[in-house]
Design a protein around this motif. Structure first.
Motif, mmCIF file in Angstrom:
data_model
loop_
_atom_site.group_PDB
_atom_site.id
_atom_site.type_symbol
_atom_site.label_atom_id
_atom_site.label_comp_id
_atom_site.label_asym_id
_atom_site.label_seq_id
_atom_site.Cartn_x
_atom_site.Cartn_y
_atom_site.Cartn_z
ATOM 1 N N SER A 71 -6.967 -3.685 1.266
ATOM 2 C CA SER A 71 -6.348 -4.422 2.363
ATOM 3 C C SER A 71 -7.201 -4.329 3.623
ATOM 4 O O SER A 71 -7.457 -5.342 4.296
ATOM 5 C CB SER A 71 -4.952 -3.863 2.650
ATOM 6 N N THR A 72 -7.640 -3.124 3.942
ATOM 7 C CA THR A 72 -8.492 -2.928 5.123
ATOM 8 C C THR A 72 -9.766 -3.751 5.010
ATOM 9 O O THR A 72 -10.201 -4.391 5.980
ATOM 10 C CB THR A 72 -8.832 -1.442 5.289
ATOM 11 N N GLY A 124 0.789 -1.223 0.000
ATOM 12 C CA GLY A 124 0.000 0.000 0.000
ATOM 13 C C GLY A 124 0.819 1.270 0.000
ATOM 14 O O GLY A 124 0.282 2.376 -0.051
ATOM 15 N N THR A 125 2.141 1.137 0.061
ATOM 16 C CA THR A 125 3.061 2.240 -0.206
ATOM 17 C C THR A 125 4.077 1.725 -1.221
ATOM 18 O O THR A 125 4.152 0.526 -1.469
ATOM 19 C CB THR A 125 3.804 2.693 1.075
ATOM 20 N N GLN A 162 6.535 2.632 5.819
ATOM 21 C CA GLN A 162 5.550 2.582 6.901
ATOM 22 C C GLN A 162 6.192 2.277 8.249
ATOM 23 O O GLN A 162 5.488 2.020 9.227
ATOM 24 C CB GLN A 162 4.493 1.514 6.578
ATOM 25 N N GLN A 195 -4.483 0.118 -0.151
ATOM 26 C CA GLN A 195 -4.701 0.215 1.292
ATOM 27 C C GLN A 195 -6.162 -0.026 1.643
ATOM 28 O O GLN A 195 -6.476 -0.716 2.631
ATOM 29 C CB GLN A 195 -4.254 1.584 1.788
ATOM 30 N N GLY A 226 -0.874 -4.549 3.660
ATOM 31 C CA GLY A 226 -1.380 -4.378 2.311
ATOM 32 C C GLY A 226 -2.038 -5.631 1.792
ATOM 33 O O GLY A 226 -2.893 -6.221 2.453
#
Length: 375
Positions: free
Chosen positions: A297-298, A218-219, A225, A294, A317
């Motif tokens: 993933s959540t 997600g990055t 992170q 992101q 992620g």
């Protein structure tokens, strides 16, 4: 019948012949949701039209010239990968294990020291240097003396790490999330301690982002992170979206330690590989795409926690792991029978690695299948 191939893989019986997006088909026409994605390789899924067009476009220009000649696309890709980071330079190769070999050589060359600290349950590759960096005895078994000098420390154990560091330590090398070792994320406390030790002792920090890099968490990179600020970063898997390419990135201070003749590769970073990889990163390194990873993933974690509340879910992620109460091989086979492809991690973990452009409906279908097996 005598087989022509070595038997060094525990291959599954199905023969996949076609893929589109997150779906693959076997020779009998059966469809499967692919939550292996080539082990985190197929960043944008199977036969992504954008990557197919990139390959066609480059195939009519130039495939390979060797690193004897200038390659502006390598320079452009390296600049893209280090943009908005503290890193400055890149080297291209063909795979993650090659990237890690380059990182080990650079760390030893730059410091003049040989000792590197890595971690139990880590995985850095299967060539001799990368295998020696890997903290798993089963990977070393049968090959005789490994490369000196690697010391393996329990992951997320600050006290053990502090005890292992000495004046001969060249570098500390780790994965932000141990993939093969069980989907084990680095703890905040441990990341802070690693960076403090490296800063205080003048030790290089090598972060293996072969599985976690290129938007998987997600990055752009998973280290972003954390409190980690690596001197060297290794990449592969998702970088080419399915086309073989690896990379090593490093800080400005290490530039002079990798001069002409210190390291090389015949195929690494050829025009075809760099053109396809550039297409991948231009697409996934956008704020919109990263936010979408992101968000998915959540959602994925939320569904798993709601529908399988008794099971531990780990990861970052779209690199997730579920601690399985059943034998991993049995779960993988049951999921395959129901049309979902999975891969294990460690002794008791199911790893989930869908393409980063997976649809929410596909995540829901995968969770439903997992619930039917594990619920």
């Amino acid at each position: 019948m005598t087989q022509a191939l070595f038997n060094n893989y525990n291959r599954r019986a199905i023969h996949l012949v076609k893929g589109e997006g997150t779906t693959v088909y076997d020779e009998n026409g059966k469809a499967y949701l692919d939550f292996v994605a080539g082990i985190a390789v197929l960043t944008l899924g199977h036969t992504n039209p954008m990557l197919v067009n990139a390959m066609k476009e480059q195939s009519e220009k130039l495939w390979h010239v060797s690193n004897l000649f200038a390659n502006p696309e390598q320079e452009k890709l390296a600049a893209t990968l280090v943009e908005n980071t503290h890193l400055a330079h890149g080297f291209f190769c063909n795979s993650g294990t090659e990237a890690n070999e380059a990182a080990i050589k650079l760390a030893r060359k730059h410091t003049g020291k040989h000792k590197m600290i890595t971690f139990l349950h880590s995985f850095h590759g299967r060539t001799f240097g990368a295998m020696s960096a890997t903290g798993q005895e089963k990977v070393h078994a049968g090959f005789g003396p490994i490369v000196e000098t690697f010391e393996y420390v329990p992951f997320n154990d600050v006290q053990a790490l502090e005890a292992a560091v000495d004046d001969e330590t060249a570098a500390i090398m780790l994965e932000v999330v141990q993939g093969e070792g069980g989907v084990n994320p680095v703890s905040n406390e441990f990341a802070i301690a690693i960076q403090r030790i490296c800063d205080e002792k003048g030790i290089l920090l090598v972060v293996d982002e072969v599985q976690t890099g290129i938007a998987r968490t997600g990055t752009k990179y998973a280290w972003e992170q954390t409190a980690l600020k690596p001197d060297i970063v290794t990449l592969a898997k998702g970088l080419g979206g399915g086309f073989p390419i690896g990379a090593m990135l490093a800080k400005e201070a290490l530039f002079d330690s990798f001069g002409p003749g210190t390291h090389g590769t015949t195929f690494g970073g050829n025009p075809m590989a760099t053109h396809i990889a550039q297409t991948v990163v231009d697409y996934v390194f956008t704020d919109e795409f990263l936010a979408d990873v992101q968000s998915k993933s959540t959602y994925f974690i939320q569904l798993l926690n709601e529908k399988l509340p008794a099971l531990e879910v780990r990861g970052m992620g779209l690199l997730l792991g579920i601690e399985s109460p059943l034998p991993v091989a049995d779960v993988i086979q049951a999921a395959e029978d129901k049309g979902l492809l999975l891969v294990g991690a460690g002794e008791s973990t199911i790893r989930l690695l869908p393409p980063l452009n997976v649809k929410r409906q596909e995540i829901e279908r995968a969770v439903d299948i997992l619930v039917s097996i594990l619920g």
